[in-house]
Scaffold this motif. Sequence first.
Motif, short mmCIF file in Angstrom:
data_model
loop_
_atom_site.label_atom_id
_atom_site.label_comp_id
_atom_site.label_asym_id
_atom_site.label_seq_id
_atom_site.Cartn_x
_atom_site.Cartn_y
_atom_site.Cartn_z
N ILE A 80 59.48 34.14 173.57
CA ILE A 80 59.05 34.22 174.98
C ILE A 80 59.93 35.18 175.75
CG2 ILE A 80 58.87 32.90 177.12
CD1 ILE A 80 57.99 30.51 175.33
N VAL A 81 61.23 35.12 175.52
CA VAL A 81 62.16 36.01 176.23
C VAL A 81 61.91 37.47 175.86
CG1 VAL A 81 64.60 36.67 176.42
CG2 VAL A 81 63.94 34.26 176.56
N VAL A 82 61.74 37.74 174.57
CA VAL A 82 61.51 39.12 174.13
C VAL A 82 60.17 39.62 174.65
CG1 VAL A 82 61.19 40.59 172.11
CG2 VAL A 82 63.00 38.88 172.13
N PHE A 83 59.14 38.77 174.65
CA PHE A 83 57.85 39.20 175.19
C PHE A 83 57.95 39.44 176.70
CE2 PHE A 83 53.58 38.66 176.91
CZ PHE A 83 52.91 39.60 176.15
N ALA A 84 58.75 38.65 177.40
CA ALA A 84 58.95 38.87 178.84
C ALA A 84 59.60 40.22 179.10
CB ALA A 84 59.78 37.75 179.44
N ILE A 85 60.51 40.62 178.22
CA ILE A 85 61.13 41.95 178.34
C ILE A 85 60.07 43.03 178.14
CG2 ILE A 85 62.74 43.55 177.21
CD1 ILE A 85 64.49 41.06 176.62
N TYR A 86 59.22 42.85 177.14
CA TYR A 86 58.13 43.80 176.90
C TYR A 86 57.20 43.87 178.12
CZ TYR A 86 53.68 45.56 175.14
OH TYR A 86 52.52 46.25 174.99
N PHE A 87 56.78 42.71 178.62
CA PHE A 87 55.87 42.67 179.75
C PHE A 87 56.49 43.30 180.99
CE2 PHE A 87 54.02 40.66 183.50
CZ PHE A 87 52.68 40.89 183.27
N THR A 88 57.77 43.04 181.23
CA THR A 88 58.45 43.64 182.38
C THR A 88 58.47 45.15 182.27
OG1 THR A 88 59.84 41.67 182.61
CG2 THR A 88 60.61 43.69 183.67
N ASN A 89 58.74 45.66 181.08
CA ASN A 89 58.75 47.11 180.88
C ASN A 89 57.37 47.71 181.12
OD1 ASN A 89 60.19 49.56 179.92
ND2 ASN A 89 58.59 49.47 178.36
N VAL A 90 56.33 47.06 180.63
CA VAL A 90 54.96 47.56 180.84
C VAL A 90 54.61 47.52 182.32
CG1 VAL A 90 52.53 47.09 180.39
CG2 VAL A 90 54.18 47.01 178.53
N ALA A 91 54.96 46.44 183.01
CA ALA A 91 54.67 46.33 184.44
C ALA A 91 55.43 47.40 185.23
CB ALA A 91 55.03 44.94 184.94
N LEU A 92 56.69 47.63 184.89
CA LEU A 92 57.45 48.68 185.58
C LEU A 92 56.80 50.04 185.38
CD1 LEU A 92 61.16 47.69 184.84
CD2 LEU A 92 60.03 47.75 187.07
N GLY A 93 56.34 50.30 184.18
CA GLY A 93 55.69 51.58 183.90
C GLY A 93 54.35 51.71 184.61
N ALA A 94 53.61 50.62 184.71
CA ALA A 94 52.28 50.68 185.31
C ALA A 94 52.34 50.79 186.83
CB ALA A 94 51.48 49.44 184.92
N PHE A 95 53.23 50.06 187.45
CA PHE A 95 53.24 50.00 188.91
C PHE A 95 54.24 50.95 189.57
CE2 PHE A 95 51.70 45.66 187.80
CZ PHE A 95 50.41 45.83 188.29
N PHE A 96 55.34 51.24 188.89
CA PHE A 96 56.39 52.04 189.52
C PHE A 96 56.74 53.30 188.75
CE2 PHE A 96 57.33 47.54 190.60
CZ PHE A 96 57.03 47.60 191.95
N GLN A 97 56.05 53.57 187.65
CA GLN A 97 56.34 54.71 186.78
C GLN A 97 57.84 54.76 186.44
OE1 GLN A 97 54.25 55.22 189.57
NE2 GLN A 97 52.49 55.08 188.21
N ALA A 98 58.41 53.59 186.16
CA ALA A 98 59.84 53.51 185.88
C ALA A 98 60.09 52.70 184.61
CB ALA A 98 60.56 52.87 187.07
N ALA A 99 59.31 52.95 183.58
CA ALA A 99 59.49 52.21 182.32
C ALA A 99 60.84 52.57 181.71
CB ALA A 99 58.36 52.54 181.36
N VAL A 100 61.53 51.56 181.23
CA VAL A 100 62.85 51.77 180.65
C VAL A 100 62.74 52.18 179.18
CG1 VAL A 100 65.05 50.63 180.13
CG2 VAL A 100 63.83 50.08 182.24
N LEU A 101 61.82 51.55 178.47
CA LEU A 101 61.65 51.82 177.04
C LEU A 101 60.56 52.86 176.82
CD1 LEU A 101 61.62 48.13 175.81
CD2 LEU A 101 63.54 49.71 175.72
N GLY A 102 60.73 53.63 175.77
CA GLY A 102 59.69 54.58 175.38
C GLY A 102 58.66 53.89 174.51
N ASP A 103 57.80 54.69 173.90
CA ASP A 103 56.74 54.14 173.06
C ASP A 103 57.30 53.40 171.85
OD1 ASP A 103 54.87 55.19 174.74
OD2 ASP A 103 54.49 56.97 173.51
#
Length: 61
Positions: A7-30
């Motif tokens: 759950i924690v690792v998926f939350a990290i993934y989801f947070t990264n996707v949300a940051l990329g979608a809404f703020f164009q500030a994704a931390v992780l690459g593809d």
Amino acid sequence: MFLLASIVVFAIYFTNVALGAFFQAAVLGDVGEMLVLLAAAVLFVVAILQKEADQKDKDGS
């Protein structure tokens, strides 16, 4: 424990996707996203297999 880790690792993934979608500030690459999602899936599978083994031991089979 593995389920919580999943759950924690998926939350990290989801947070990264949300940051990329809404703020164009994704931390992780593809590749980073793929590895984090892979880790979440593996941890989830380990948690499910562990629960099945515990249930099998409990049933005495």
